[in-house]
Design an enzyme around this catalytic site. Structure first.
Site, mmCIF file in Angstrom:
data_model
loop_
_atom_site.group_PDB
_atom_site.id
_atom_site.type_symbol
_atom_site.label_atom_id
_atom_site.label_comp_id
_atom_site.label_asym_id
_atom_site.label_seq_id
_atom_site.Cartn_x
_atom_site.Cartn_y
_atom_site.Cartn_z
ATOM 1 N N CYS A 4 21.594 -32.618 -51.636
ATOM 2 C CA CYS A 4 21.192 -31.212 -51.757
ATOM 3 C C CYS A 4 21.538 -30.535 -50.441
ATOM 4 O O CYS A 4 21.040 -30.936 -49.386
ATOM 5 C CB CYS A 4 19.699 -31.094 -52.055
ATOM 6 S SG CYS A 4 19.076 -29.398 -52.003
ATOM 7 N N GLY A 5 22.400 -29.528 -50.490
ATOM 8 C CA GLY A 5 22.856 -28.885 -49.259
ATOM 9 C C GLY A 5 21.742 -28.209 -48.489
ATOM 10 O O GLY A 5 21.582 -28.413 -47.276
ATOM 11 N N CYS A 48 20.907 -22.624 -53.538
ATOM 12 C CA CYS A 48 21.453 -23.972 -53.752
ATOM 13 C C CYS A 48 22.640 -24.142 -52.820
ATOM 14 O O CYS A 48 23.662 -23.465 -52.973
ATOM 15 C CB CYS A 48 21.875 -24.160 -55.207
ATOM 16 S SG CYS A 48 22.633 -25.765 -55.537
ATOM 17 N N GLY A 49 22.500 -25.024 -51.839
ATOM 18 C CA GLY A 49 23.541 -25.171 -50.823
ATOM 19 C C GLY A 49 24.828 -25.768 -51.349
ATOM 20 O O GLY A 49 25.925 -25.252 -51.089
#
Length: 275
Positions: free
Chosen positions: A74-75, A210-211
């Site tokens: 997850c970024g 959301c990265g």
């Protein structure tokens, strides 16, 4: 009782547990994610992250979605965890840590954190195709940026309810995406930036940011809309900037993701929070 931190990256929020002593098993962390991520009934978050010891890097990052499933990457979570590790003295900047999708390097300049996301495989992506959902025909791009992403390209702005309905439909399209996919709605802005909203697999709802989705949007923006990197991707929770370097054969692109992070709170979890 267990100590916790609450962090977020552009509104993508997480509970963080220090598991470097290995007291919590994978099963413990999965059940903790389900219990602690419930909003109103517990702390509430998009997911749970744990810091663990590892060899060859400063630490290992594990991330669990609100439904208890373990995610590869997850970024925004990785950026927020890097900030946490920096502030807690677990690692200095730049730091290197292991995720389920590989090694990540982070540079921390509070409140900003930039991740070197490594190379994104473009040869294995899907370009030049359309799908139909919610009565709308969407050109889309599919890429794996740590986790699978379907970027729906449109100049129309959709309501949250419409994005939830369409996102849920596309996320569970097993024929196109056997492992499911995060679904991001991308729209060009007059400023040259791109607005993006993501329906996240595992969270099963829209999130504020959301990265990894921002990286997928930036790649799609360059290859489909002919935008020039770096690209500012505007999420409801804030803006991430994505730098890209494409290989000469366009088979891959190296990506860097930069945005704000915040340490929100720390405290002690009581037994009732887990029940």
């Amino acid at each position: 009782m267990v100590d916790f931190f609450k962090v977020h990256g552009n509104g993508n929020d997480f509970v963080v547990l220090d598991n470097r002593e290995g007291r919590l098993s994978g099963a413990d962390l999965r059940s903790a994610a389900v219990a602690l991520c419930r909003r109103r009934a517990s702390i509430g978050a998009d997911g749970l992250m744990a810091v663990e010891r590892t060899e060859g890097a400063d630490f290992r990052m594990r991330i669990f979605n609100a439904d208890g499933s373990e995610a590869e990457m997850c970024g925004n979570g990785a950026r927020a965890l890097a900030r946490y590790a920096y502030e807690r003295g677990i690692a200095s900047s730049p730091m290197r840590f292991i995720t389920e999708s590989g090694l990540i390097e982070a540079t921390v300049e509070p409140p900003f954190v930039e991740l070197d996301m490594g190379r994104v495989d473009l040869a294995g992506g899907i370009f030049g195709r359309s799908l139909r959902a919610g009565g709308v025909e969407f050109p889309f791009v599919f890429l794996t940026v740590g986790v699978p992403h379907c970027v729906l390209l449109s100049d129309e702005e959709y309501s949250e309810n419409a994005m939830r309905e369409i996102g849920r439909t596309v996320r569970y399209d097993a024929e196109l995406f056997p492992e499911g996919a995060n679904v991001t709605f991308a729209r060009r802005l007059p400023s040259g930036d791109v607005a993006a909203v993501t329906y996240e697999r595992g969270v099963e709802d829209l999130t504020d940011s959301c990265g990894t989705g921002c990286v997928a949007v930036a790649v799609a923006g360059v290859l489909v809309w002919s935008l020039c990197a770096p690209i500012r991707v505007v999420n409801p929770g804030g803006t991430n900037t994505v730098r890209l370097e494409f290989a000469s054969d366009n088979a891959s692109a190296r990506a860097w993701l930069r945005g704000r992070t915040a340490l929100v709170a720390s405290g002690t979890l009581f037994e009732e929070a887990w029940s």
